[in-house]
Motif scaffolding. Structure first.
Motif, PDB file in Angstrom:
ATOM      1  N   ARG A   1       0.826  -1.214   0.000  1.00  0.00           N
ATOM      2  CA  ARG A   1       0.000   0.000   0.000  1.00  0.00           C
ATOM      3  C   ARG A   1       0.856   1.258   0.000  1.00  0.00           C
ATOM      4  O   ARG A   1       1.906   1.306   0.631  1.00  0.00           O
ATOM      5  CB  ARG A   1      -0.933  -0.008   1.216  1.00  0.00           C
ATOM      6  CG  ARG A   1      -1.987  -1.097   1.149  1.00  0.00           C
ATOM      7  CD  ARG A   1      -2.934  -1.044   2.335  1.00  0.00           C
ATOM      8  NE  ARG A   1      -3.921  -2.087   2.261  1.00  0.00           N
ATOM      9  CZ  ARG A   1      -3.743  -3.329   2.703  1.00  0.00           C
ATOM     10  NH1 ARG A   1      -2.587  -3.649   3.263  1.00  0.00           N
ATOM     11  NH2 ARG A   1      -4.695  -4.233   2.602  1.00  0.00           N
ATOM     12  N   ARG A   2       0.347   2.280  -0.650  1.00  0.00           N
ATOM     13  CA  ARG A   2       1.103   3.514  -0.818  1.00  0.00           C
ATOM     14  C   ARG A   2       0.966   4.450   0.385  1.00  0.00           C
ATOM     15  O   ARG A   2       1.217   5.650   0.273  1.00  0.00           O
ATOM     16  CB  ARG A   2       0.693   4.212  -2.113  1.00  0.00           C
ATOM     17  CG  ARG A   2      -0.747   4.672  -2.171  1.00  0.00           C
ATOM     18  CD  ARG A   2      -1.144   5.124  -3.574  1.00  0.00           C
ATOM     19  NE  ARG A   2      -0.100   5.868  -4.219  1.00  0.00           N
ATOM     20  CZ  ARG A   2       0.320   5.647  -5.483  1.00  0.00           C
ATOM     21  NH1 ARG A   2      -0.241   4.697  -6.204  1.00  0.00           N
ATOM     22  NH2 ARG A   2       1.282   6.375  -6.007  1.00  0.00           N
ATOM     23  N   THR A   3       0.557   3.910   1.513  1.00  0.00           N
ATOM     24  CA  THR A   3       0.465   4.708   2.741  1.00  0.00           C
ATOM     25  C   THR A   3       1.702   4.549   3.624  1.00  0.00           C
ATOM     26  O   THR A   3       1.768   5.139   4.697  1.00  0.00           O
ATOM     27  CB  THR A   3      -0.779   4.296   3.546  1.00  0.00           C
ATOM     28  OG1 THR A   3      -0.779   2.876   3.729  1.00  0.00           O
ATOM     29  CG2 THR A   3      -2.061   4.700   2.816  1.00  0.00           C
ATOM     30  N   MET A   4       2.658   3.766   3.191  1.00  0.00           N
ATOM     31  CA  MET A   4       3.848   3.528   4.006  1.00  0.00           C
ATOM     32  C   MET A   4       4.672   4.805   4.176  1.00  0.00           C
ATOM     33  O   MET A   4       4.595   5.733   3.356  1.00  0.00           O
ATOM     34  CB  MET A   4       4.726   2.456   3.352  1.00  0.00           C
ATOM     35  CG  MET A   4       5.398   2.913   2.070  1.00  0.00           C
ATOM     36  SD  MET A   4       6.332   1.624   1.238  1.00  0.00           S
ATOM     37  CE  MET A   4       5.037   0.646   0.517  1.00  0.00           C
ATOM     38  N   LYS A   5       5.466   4.852   5.239  1.00  0.00           N
ATOM     39  CA  LYS A   5       6.365   5.980   5.452  1.00  0.00           C
ATOM     40  C   LYS A   5       7.494   5.956   4.434  1.00  0.00           C
ATOM     41  O   LYS A   5       7.845   4.899   3.898  1.00  0.00           O
ATOM     42  CB  LYS A   5       6.942   5.933   6.863  1.00  0.00           C
ATOM     43  CG  LYS A   5       5.900   6.056   7.976  1.00  0.00           C
ATOM     44  CD  LYS A   5       6.551   5.913   9.343  1.00  0.00           C
ATOM     45  CE  LYS A   5       5.515   5.980  10.455  1.00  0.00           C
ATOM     46  NZ  LYS A   5       6.131   5.788  11.791  1.00  0.00           N
TER      47      LYS A   5
END
Length: 497
Positions: free
Chosen positions: A283-287
């Motif tokens: 997912r592209r929500t990672m830090k």
């Protein structure tokens, strides 16, 4: 041909000087129409043996359907939300031809959403599935002995009461699909659609990630594709940690191995199925600091499964997730190690950071672009895509259901089809939309996004594109093309019969 080229060249000059050659009007008009026909998808293909007569049948049904809707626009199905016209599409003669069409490959689909929701519902009747109703929020998960995290009850015991069972079963069904009676009211904008979309994923996650269920689910997905005349799949997966009842867990690299084993079993059962490759898609929500770990995992997957692992992507709602720019430095450094297949431009905003993902995707040497919905707003990027043969993965039903476009006649892919841009049509998340496999998306693209005059050659080009722009090696592509061509010849023969 020379006269046509001459007329088109004349057209450029005359438009710039606002002078039209009135004495040669009809020849000029015919030449311009022909030039546009050649440019559009499939326009450069010549009819092979039997294809012209098969095309006559297909186009008779297509024109009849469009002409009827032209007289009464309320009857044009691609102009309506797919969730409301699914049943009517299934009655279309064009759709029933689509089901027989050898469609080549699906290059853009997500693992936890590519199987029809009814199969997922039937999974809830398996042994060891427990339910918890915590403050009105229903959860389902497999256990040998349930944890103390909730007041878990064995679902099969709860269902013994027929009154409770009826209510509960309907509640479960509603959690598995976006199908509702009034989707435009239920999902008034992109964010509302995505909230429901993600709620489904969260609900089914603990069910599907039980290893035996995961294997059966994936096998079913391959079967649905195969029965729909799809012969190859490139599947995006977050590669979740799978679990056993005894507490054992499988890490992402082991999950790739599970995929590989099930694929081998399916190919043994269906020898002319070409196969599957996996695209790792966290997912592209990672830090920003976390991206390197995922890249390293992807590199390890490629080393472990060099012929089964295709590449890397980032998934999730683009407007709410992090941009490619945030991760660009790490991603750029790994270009030589793994292939990229980035989601980009899945937005109707122009000039935003999300919109700029298209620019970073091509700079990072993406092999294909997932959705690419906004690419027509970026002429320089579009030119680069054409010259470098980067395919755009179009997912018509997904774009409509998730609120990017209401009427598929207004889908920006119309421009891509008209200009002969490398395009493939895929299904994204069919299980959640009530569709099955790929025929529904092919129907919507052929009837709603392409020209009325787009014919069987356009469909043939789409199918060939799905193999040409896949991750298949040269030898694999040669083998796949042979299988597909045999299927295509049989399809043409069946239409003519």
């Amino acid at each position: 041909m020379r006269s046509i080229i001459h007329l088109v060249m004349l057209f450029t000059g005359f438009v710039s000087s606002a002078v039209i050659p009135t004495n040669d009007y009809w020849s000029f008009r015919a030449g311009l129409l022909h030039a546009e026909e050649v440019t559009t998808i499939g326009g450069r293909l010549a009819f092979k043996e039997g294809e012209r007569s098969a095309n006559d049948l297909l186009m008779t049904h297509k024109r009849a359907e469009i002409d009827e809707a032209f007289a009464n626009p309320q009857k044009f199905l691609p102009a309506k939300n797919f969730l409301t016209v699914l049943g009517k599409i299934e009655q279309s003669r064009v759709f029933n031809i689509m089901k027989k069409l050898p469609k080549g490959a699906v290059l853009h689909a997500h693992d936890t959403a590519f199987v029809h929701w009814e199969f997922v519902y039937n999974l809830t009747f398996r042994d060891n599935l427990y339910m918890c109703n915590n403050g009105g929020d229903l959860s389902l998960q497999f256990f040998e002995t349930p944890s103390n995290s909730c007041d878990w009850k064995l679902l099969s015991d709860v269902r013994k009461d027929p009154v409770i069972a009826n209510t509960l079963n309907e509640r479960i069904r509603r959690r598995l699909t976006m199908l509702v009676e009034n989707p435009d009211e239920k999902y008034p904008d992109v964010d509302a659609a995505w909230i429901k979309f993600m709620d489904i994923f969260m609900f089914i996650w603990p069910i599907l990630t039980y290893r035996p269920v995961w294997e059966d689910y994936y096998y079913q997905g391959l079967k649905e594709l195969y029965e729909d005349n799809v012969l190859y799949l490139e599947l995006r997966s977050t590669l979740p940690i799978l679990y056993e009842l005894d507490g054992r867990e499988y890490n992402p690299i082991e999950v790739v191995g599970i995929y590989k084993n099930v694929t081998a079993r399916f190919k043994a059962d269906y020898p002319d199925f070409i196969g599957t490759k996996i695209i790792y898609a966290p997912r592209r929500t990672m830090k920003e600091s976390e991206i390197e770990n995922f890249i390293n995992e992807a590199i390890q997957m490629k080393r472990t499964y060099p012929h089964f692992f295709a590449g890397f992507d980032l998934v999730g709602q683009e407007d709410k997730g992090n941009t490619l720019k945030l991760y660009a430095e790490k991603l750029n450094a790994a270009q030589d190690d793994i292939n990229y297949f980035f989601h980009a431009g899945e937005t109707n905003w122009y000039g935003t950071s999300t919109d700029d993902n298209l620019i970073d995707a091509v700079l990072l040497n993406t092999k294909r672009i997932g959705h690419g919905y906004a690419i027509v707003k970026h002429p320089k990027v579009l030119d680069y895509v054409k010259k470098n043969k980067i395919a755009i993965e179009i997912c018509p039903i997904s774009n409509q259901v998730l609120g990017l476009v209401k009427d598929l006649r207004n889908h920006p892919a119309s421009v891509l089809f008209a200009e002969g841009v490398p395009v493939v049509v895929s299904n994204d998340d069919p299980g959640l939309f009530g569709s099955r496999a790929l025929s529904y998306d092919f129907y919507e693209a052929f009837m709603g996004i392409m020209s009325k005059n787009a014919d069987i050659r356009a469909l043939k080009q789409l199918a060939m594109n799905s193999l040409i722009y896949s991750s298949l090696s040269h030898d694999e592509l040669s083998h796949a093309s042979t299988i597909w061509q045999k299927r295509w010849d049989e399809f043409i023969h069946e239409l003519n019969e």
